[in-house]
Design an enzyme around this catalytic site. Structure first.
Site, PDB file in Angstrom:
ATOM      1  N   ASP A   1       0.830  -1.197   0.000  1.00  0.00           N
ATOM      2  CA  ASP A   1       0.000   0.000   0.000  1.00  0.00           C
ATOM      3  C   ASP A   1       0.871   1.256   0.000  1.00  0.00           C
ATOM      4  OD1 ASP A   1      -2.701   1.207   0.362  1.00  0.00           O
ATOM      5  OD2 ASP A   1      -1.858   1.879   2.272  1.00  0.00           O
TER       6      ASP A   1
ATOM      7  N   GLU B   1      14.470 -15.461  -0.241  1.00  0.00           N
ATOM      8  CA  GLU B   1      14.853 -16.564   0.629  1.00  0.00           C
ATOM      9  C   GLU B   1      13.875 -17.721   0.524  1.00  0.00           C
ATOM     10  OE1 GLU B   1      15.246 -15.189   4.611  1.00  0.00           O
ATOM     11  OE2 GLU B   1      16.695 -13.621   4.112  1.00  0.00           O
TER      12      GLU B   1
END
Length: 546
Positions: free
Chosen positions: A204, A254
């Site tokens: 956002d 990751e």
């Protein structure tokens, strides 16, 4: 686990993503508010629709000062929407159905009920607690004359001539992104949801995070005149915001497959690729089609520009016509060009009156155009039903902070957030169980004719069209190339790999039907049965012979 090219790593590049505004999607327990259990129960609708992923708007604990974007706790679920166990059950059910999940992350601000902000107020000026937010001293009034996005000043007084910054509502104090606690806590939040199976994040107001309030600050007039050099604005689209997103990209990578992210970055178009870069968030919203009139030249220009921007970023473009912040596109397209939408809403949708039939015809044509493009398509809940804006909501029921902050002179966004109709009848048209509480925003009496139940058996319905278009897209879309073709004035045609062509007639008069097998039509029978010419304000997909 680590990985950047594992199975499914690029699922988002050509995905069809369906935005769920959870409080208005489906209410399982009858309290008048949509919830996670309701979403889980309605997964078959999403499967039938054929989408690839769900984007879930905020579901976090909130006082709802701004529709859930005022977040009390970024790592929990609002009790009115469910529990973490409900969230886990929803994720499991979505993944079992072959659907990915993207969740909204709100990193620019917290709510004023967040424990850290309450601690900042209690600790007082100069305290370490206050350093996590943006507090400034102003003995003669607010530190600047800046105006907030929802109206009113951006500075809220807390006593003793101290003020805190909020770019939106006063209930949404801005974080200080120079503080390591803020950065570490947000990375903890991202890991929390990624570890629970979330496949991606919608960021956002991604352009607002970092701020520099040292030195002489521009006035509101100077900001509006755009005299501040790009990248050095005190709070908007600063170059240093990308340091944050580079660290997030390392975190996302990751995971195997890497978690995707898409930026809500309302910035000049040439600044957008930085948010969508491979070492940043990876994708950024493009609202240019949403903001464009239904016009052949404008649509083509938007596509050309945004495909260039996507190539510059090494990403794919995004395409969107409606979301939780704008008047629904069937209503926009049914209004005369140049209509002021805020003024139209204030007239309860009567001045001028929208041409519902024309608006829906144009909306379907624009949707077929959008779904034929290379890139990621974002759909907003209810658009598959052709829902128009609920423009006549009375002030007493409005929840958008724009209404109160503007002192009742602007209605805001509630008209596109009215709960969905699932059934043709019933106390809430199937949004909740019969006998439950009324929906949190009142549904108009005409809701039943747009209901899923009413459209599911109608081969010419908007729902049938969306299902057919998304299914055809899944069959046809390969690669990310597009070639515009010569076409008459008011018509846009482009070829896609595999020998098929999308042609949109933006005029009101019929033109010759392109040669070949009609695969999809936005008007009448979605399969194109019986077409002998291309009607006005209609899109067709055609497979060329040979």
């Amino acid at each position: 686990m680590t990985g950047t090219t594992g199975p499914g790593a690029d699922w988002w590049r050509q995905a069809v993503v369906y935005q769920v505004y959870p409080r208005s999607f489906a209410d399982a327990n009858g309290d008048g508010t949509g919830d996670l259990a309701g979403i889980t129960r309605r997964i078959p609708h999403l499967v039938d629709l054929g989408v690839d992923a769900v984007w879930l708007s905020p579901f976090y604990p909130s006082a709802l000062a701004d529709g859930g974007y005022d977040v009390d706790d970024h790592r929990d679920v609002d009790p009115t929407i469910g529990t973490l166990a409900d969230f886990d059950a929803m994720v499991t059910a979505l993944h079992a159905a072959g659907l990915k999940l993207i969740v909204d992350i709100v990193p620019n601000h917290s709510s004023n009920r967040h424990p850290w902000f309450q601690a900042a107020l209690a600790a007082g000026p100069g305290s370490p607690e206050r350093e996590r937010y943006v507090f400034r001293h102003g003995a003669d009034g607010p530190p600047t004359d800046w105006r907030a996005s929802f109206g009113g000043p951006t500075w809220e007084p807390v006593g003793d001539d101290w003020w805190y910054l909020h770019m939106f509502a006063p209930e949404q104090p801005d974080w200080n992104w120079d503080h390591p606690d803020v950065r570490e806590d947000h990375e903890r939040t991202l890991r929390f949801w990624a570890d629970r199976g979330v496949d991606g994040f919608r960021i956002d107001v991604a352009h607002y995070l970092t701020k520099d309030l040292t030195g002489p600050l521009p006035t509101q007039a100077e900001i509006e005149a755009r005299t501040v050099p790009e990248g050095t604005h005190p709070f908007d689209d600063r170059d240093d915001v990308h340091e944050v997103y580079r660290s997030w990209r390392k975190l996302f990578d990751e995971y195997d497959p890497p978690r995707m992210a898409v930026a809500e970055a309302v910035v000049p178009t040439h600044r957008r690729p930085r948010y969508a870069s491979a070492d940043g968030l990876g994708q950024a919203f493009n609202f240019d089609l949403l903001e464009a009139d239904f016009d052949a030249g404008r649509f083509r220009t938007v596509v050309e520009q945004n495909l260039d921007l996507a190539r510059a970023a090494g990403s794919t473009s995004t395409w969107v016509l409606s979301n939780h912040d704008v008047v629904r596109h069937p209503s926009r397209y049914g209004l005369p060009t140049g209509t002021s939408l805020p003024a139209w809403l204030m007239s309860d949708g009567t001045d001028p009156a929208a041409d519902e039939e024309r608006g829906l015809r144009r909306a379907r044509a624009a949707t077929a155009f959008l779904l034929a493009l290379p890139g990621c398509a974002y759909l907003y809940q209810g658009e598959e039903l052709g829902l128009p804006e609920v423009a006549d909501l009375p002030g007493v029921v409005l929840q958008d902070p724009t209404w109160t902050r503007s002192l009742g002179t602007a209605k805001g966004r509630d008209g596109c957030r009215v709960p969905l109709p699932w059934s043709s009848s019933g106390s809430s048209f199937g949004f909740g169980p019969d006998g439950g509480r009324p929906a949190h925003l009142p549904q108009p009496p005409w809701s039943g004719r747009f209901a899923v139940e009413a459209q599911a058996a109608d081969a010419a319905s908007t729902l049938a069209f969306y299902r057919a278009a998304i299914a055809r897209r899944r069959e046809l879309v390969t690669g990310e190339e597009l070639e515009f073709l010569d076409s008459p004035d008011g018509v846009v045609a482009f070829a896609r790999p595999g020998g098929w062509v999308c042609t949109t007639n933006f005029t009101t008069s019929a033109v010759p039907l392109p040669e070949g097998e009609v695969l999809l039509s936005s008007s009448g029978d979605p399969a194109g049965g019986g077409l002998t010419e291309l009607p006005g304000e209609t899109t067709v997909w055609v497979r060329r012979a040979g």
